[in-house]
Write a protein that holds these residues in place. Structure first.
Motif, PDB file in Angstrom:
ATOM      1  N   ALA A   1      -3.675  -0.541  -1.895  1.00  0.00           N
ATOM      2  CA  ALA A   1      -3.901   0.062  -3.213  1.00  0.00           C
ATOM      3  C   ALA A   1      -3.239   1.433  -3.250  1.00  0.00           C
ATOM      4  CB  ALA A   1      -5.399   0.158  -3.491  1.00  0.00           C
ATOM      5  N   SER A   2      -3.556   2.257  -2.250  1.00  0.00           N
ATOM      6  CA  SER A   2      -3.031   3.622  -2.205  1.00  0.00           C
ATOM      7  C   SER A   2      -3.064   4.086  -0.748  1.00  0.00           C
ATOM      8  CB  SER A   2      -3.928   4.529  -3.070  1.00  0.00           C
ATOM      9  OG  SER A   2      -3.938   5.845  -2.589  1.00  0.00           O
ATOM     10  N   THR A   3      -1.948   4.590  -0.252  1.00  0.00           N
ATOM     11  CA  THR A   3      -1.949   5.057   1.142  1.00  0.00           C
ATOM     12  C   THR A   3      -2.905   6.248   1.307  1.00  0.00           C
ATOM     13  OG1 THR A   3       0.024   6.395   0.712  1.00  0.00           O
ATOM     14  CG2 THR A   3       0.375   4.230   1.721  1.00  0.00           C
ATOM     15  N   ASN A   4      -3.090   7.047   0.235  1.00  0.00           N
ATOM     16  CA  ASN A   4      -4.056   8.152   0.341  1.00  0.00           C
ATOM     17  C   ASN A   4      -5.469   7.614   0.538  1.00  0.00           C
ATOM     18  OD1 ASN A   4      -2.141  10.195  -0.045  1.00  0.00           O
ATOM     19  ND2 ASN A   4      -3.509  11.372  -1.363  1.00  0.00           N
TER      20      ASN A   4
ATOM     21  N   ARG B   1       4.649  -1.162  -0.838  1.00  0.00           N
ATOM     22  CA  ARG B   1       4.023  -1.588  -2.089  1.00  0.00           C
ATOM     23  C   ARG B   1       2.604  -1.032  -2.212  1.00  0.00           C
ATOM     24  NH1 ARG B   1       2.717  -5.690  -5.859  1.00  0.00           N
ATOM     25  NH2 ARG B   1       0.973  -6.559  -4.708  1.00  0.00           N
ATOM     26  N   GLN B   2       2.421  -0.135  -3.161  1.00  0.00           N
ATOM     27  CA  GLN B   2       1.073   0.329  -3.501  1.00  0.00           C
ATOM     28  C   GLN B   2       0.715  -0.312  -4.829  1.00  0.00           C
ATOM     29  OE1 GLN B   2       0.133   4.843  -2.122  1.00  0.00           O
ATOM     30  NE2 GLN B   2       1.428   4.625  -3.882  1.00  0.00           N
ATOM     31  N   THR B   3      -0.504  -0.817  -4.926  1.00  0.00           N
ATOM     32  CA  THR B   3      -0.863  -1.474  -6.190  1.00  0.00           C
ATOM     33  C   THR B   3      -1.618  -0.528  -7.119  1.00  0.00           C
ATOM     34  OG1 THR B   3      -2.809  -2.317  -5.052  1.00  0.00           O
ATOM     35  CG2 THR B   3      -0.918  -3.798  -5.215  1.00  0.00           C
TER      36      THR B   3
ATOM     37  N   GLY C   1      -1.280   3.284  -6.845  1.00  0.00           N
ATOM     38  CA  GLY C   1      -0.883   4.609  -6.376  1.00  0.00           C
ATOM     39  C   GLY C   1      -1.373   5.690  -7.337  1.00  0.00           C
ATOM     40  N   ARG C   2      -1.883   6.765  -6.776  1.00  0.00           N
ATOM     41  CA  ARG C   2      -2.454   7.838  -7.601  1.00  0.00           C
ATOM     42  C   ARG C   2      -1.575   9.069  -7.568  1.00  0.00           C
ATOM     43  NH1 ARG C   2      -6.573   9.631  -5.170  1.00  0.00           N
ATOM     44  NH2 ARG C   2      -6.648   8.299  -3.342  1.00  0.00           N
ATOM     45  N   GLY C   3      -1.512   9.756  -8.718  1.00  0.00           N
ATOM     46  CA  GLY C   3      -0.793  11.015  -8.807  1.00  0.00           C
ATOM     47  C   GLY C   3      -1.750  12.155  -9.109  1.00  0.00           C
ATOM     48  N   ARG C   4      -1.216  13.342  -9.328  1.00  0.00           N
ATOM     49  CA  ARG C   4      -2.052  14.490  -9.682  1.00  0.00           C
ATOM     50  C   ARG C   4      -2.535  14.337 -11.114  1.00  0.00           C
ATOM     51  NH1 ARG C   4       0.758  18.621 -10.485  1.00  0.00           N
ATOM     52  NH2 ARG C   4      -0.939  20.087 -10.337  1.00  0.00           N
ATOM     53  N   GLN C   5      -3.611  15.061 -11.428  1.00  0.00           N
ATOM     54  CA  GLN C   5      -4.125  15.149 -12.790  1.00  0.00           C
ATOM     55  C   GLN C   5      -4.393  13.761 -13.395  1.00  0.00           C
ATOM     56  OE1 GLN C   5      -3.503  18.451 -14.993  1.00  0.00           O
ATOM     57  NE2 GLN C   5      -3.681  19.463 -13.039  1.00  0.00           N
ATOM     58  N   GLY C   6      -4.913  12.855 -12.571  1.00  0.00           N
ATOM     59  CA  GLY C   6      -5.319  11.530 -13.059  1.00  0.00           C
ATOM     60  C   GLY C   6      -4.159  10.588 -13.381  1.00  0.00           C
ATOM     61  N   ARG C   7      -2.931  10.980 -13.040  1.00  0.00           N
ATOM     62  CA  ARG C   7      -1.800  10.087 -13.327  1.00  0.00           C
ATOM     63  C   ARG C   7      -1.706   8.999 -12.254  1.00  0.00           C
ATOM     64  NH1 ARG C   7       1.343  15.103 -14.054  1.00  0.00           N
ATOM     65  NH2 ARG C   7       1.598  14.835 -11.830  1.00  0.00           N
ATOM     66  N   SER C   8      -0.882   7.983 -12.530  1.00  0.00           N
ATOM     67  CA  SER C   8      -0.639   7.001 -11.470  1.00  0.00           C
ATOM     68  C   SER C   8       0.764   7.224 -10.922  1.00  0.00           C
ATOM     69  CB  SER C   8      -0.828   5.578 -12.000  1.00  0.00           C
ATOM     70  OG  SER C   8      -0.043   5.406 -13.145  1.00  0.00           O
TER      71      SER C   8
ATOM     72  N   GLY D   1      15.310  15.948 -12.726  1.00  0.00           N
ATOM     73  CA  GLY D   1      14.500  14.727 -12.784  1.00  0.00           C
ATOM     74  C   GLY D   1      13.531  14.696 -11.611  1.00  0.00           C
ATOM     75  N   LYS D   2      12.346  14.128 -11.821  1.00  0.00           N
ATOM     76  CA  LYS D   2      11.352  14.113 -10.742  1.00  0.00           C
ATOM     77  C   LYS D   2      11.731  13.083  -9.686  1.00  0.00           C
ATOM     78  CE  LYS D   2       6.458  13.706  -9.817  1.00  0.00           C
ATOM     79  NZ  LYS D   2       5.151  14.112 -10.271  1.00  0.00           N
ATOM     80  N   LEU D   3      11.919  13.569  -8.461  1.00  0.00           N
ATOM     81  CA  LEU D   3      12.336  12.718  -7.358  1.00  0.00           C
ATOM     82  C   LEU D   3      11.160  12.415  -6.432  1.00  0.00           C
ATOM     83  CD1 LEU D   3      15.581  13.126  -5.386  1.00  0.00           C
ATOM     84  CD2 LEU D   3      13.466  12.944  -4.165  1.00  0.00           C
TER      85      LEU D   3
HETATM   86  C1  BTN Z   1       2.233  13.407  -8.419  1.00  0.00           C
HETATM   87  O1  BTN Z   1       3.426  13.651  -8.591  1.00  0.00           O
HETATM   88  O2  BTN Z   1       1.425  13.433  -9.351  1.00  0.00           O
HETATM   89  C2  BTN Z   1       1.782  13.059  -7.027  1.00  0.00           C
HETATM   90  C3  BTN Z   1       2.217  11.684  -6.648  1.00  0.00           C
HETATM   91  C4  BTN Z   1       1.746  11.282  -5.271  1.00  0.00           C
HETATM   92  C5  BTN Z   1       2.013   9.832  -4.982  1.00  0.00           C
HETATM   93  C6  BTN Z   1       1.767   9.477  -3.558  1.00  0.00           C
HETATM   94  S1  BTN Z   1       2.404   7.901  -3.136  1.00  0.00           S
HETATM   95  C7  BTN Z   1       1.610   7.965  -1.601  1.00  0.00           C
HETATM   96  C8  BTN Z   1       0.236   8.560  -1.840  1.00  0.00           C
HETATM   97  N1  BTN Z   1      -0.706   7.547  -2.226  1.00  0.00           N
HETATM   98  C9  BTN Z   1      -1.130   7.697  -3.479  1.00  0.00           C
HETATM   99  O3  BTN Z   1      -1.942   6.962  -4.064  1.00  0.00           O
HETATM  100  N2  BTN Z   1      -0.560   8.792  -4.022  1.00  0.00           N
HETATM  101  C10 BTN Z   1       0.318   9.449  -3.086  1.00  0.00           C
END
Ligand code: BTN
Length: 233
Positions: free
Chosen positions: A12-15, A34-36, A38-45, A104-106
């Motif tokens: 689901a998420s390596t974190n 493959r993350q199914t 994956g979470r980002g900052r501020q509640g994003r995916s 661009g976001k890398l």
């Molecule tokens: C962001 O830009 O908002 C942060 C993105 C972080 C994504 C990585 S992918 C590996 C790890 N596992 C997650 O679920 N999130 C981080």
């Protein structure tokens, strides 16, 4: 630092996975293709397609200013991009820790605390980047006519993070402030910072040694500790 690498075919998420293994030694790394969820900052995916996704377990001392760690990791990723592309052109950092290539976001970084341990999660667009509405994205391979192996990218990134972490443990964030200035995509730009409260508007003026962003607002300089920077055109 000695890294202990664990590859999983998908998760689901390596974190989240590494958080469940937070008793593991410092330097444990989980990576996947493959993350199914994956979470980002501020509640994003985080959309994994085309990206290297990995998480690293760090156990800094309680006295360390951990809020500066994501910036230091972002700088290490920016250095990796320069090394892998063989070119420093277009690489910058958008506070707090987005790595940009020609705007661009890398790559993005998500640091999460678990009983004093820090799970540092990194999403790194390698050979392609996803199309995301209202966001310019970029990949390591853009404009190079090359294809990169994810595993090579991981090795370079970990080596850079290991070096940066050792330096940060020894000298703190102050040792990075000068180099951050060189990479700073926001300095001098008019921004709106969106956080949980009211948006704050001003002109970015670099970062402080505690990792906060200095924002020159109509009411004077405000130090911003978290949030999302939106550049005003
Ligand atoms: C962001 O830009 O908002 C942060 C993105 C972080 C994504 C990585 S992918 C590996 C790890 N596992 C997650 O679920 N999130 C981080």
């Amino acid at each position: 630092m000695r890294f202990i690498l664990k590859e999983v075919p998908s998760c689901a998420s390596t974190n989240s996975l590494l958080a469940e293994m937070a008793e593991s030694p410092e330097g444990t790394v989980v990576f996947t293709e493959r993350q199914t969820a994956g979470r980002g900052r501020q509640g994003r995916s985080w959309i994994s397609e085309g990206s290297l996704t990995f998480s690293l377990l760090l156990k800094p001392p309680a006295t360390a200013l951990v809020q500066t760690l994501p910036i230091v990791v972002g700088m290490a990723i920016a250095e990796s991009v320069r090394k892998l592309r063989g070119d420093a052109a277009g690489v910058s950092l958008k506070w707090p820790n987005d790595v940009l290539l020609f705007g661009g976001k890398l790559a993005g970084i998500l640091c999460e605390m678990h009983n004093g341990a820090v799970v540092v999660g990194i999403g790194f667009n390698v050979n392609s980047s996803p199309a995301i509405p209202d966001m310019k994205t970029a990949a390591l391979a853009d404009g190079t006519c090359r294809k990169f192996e994810r595993r090579d990218v991981l090795d370079v990134a970990l080596a850079r993070i290991g070096e940066a972490y050792a330096q940060w443990l020894e000298n703190g964030f102050a040792a990075f402030a000068g180099r951050f200035d060189e990479l700073d995509a926001l300095r001098g730009r008019r921004l709106t910072i969106v956080n949980y409260g009211e948006p704050v508007e001003g002109v970015a003026d670099g970062v402080n040694n505690d990792g906060s962003l200095r924002l020159a607002t109509a009411n004077g300089v405000e130090n911003i500790y978290s949030g999302e920077a939106h550049i005003k055109m």
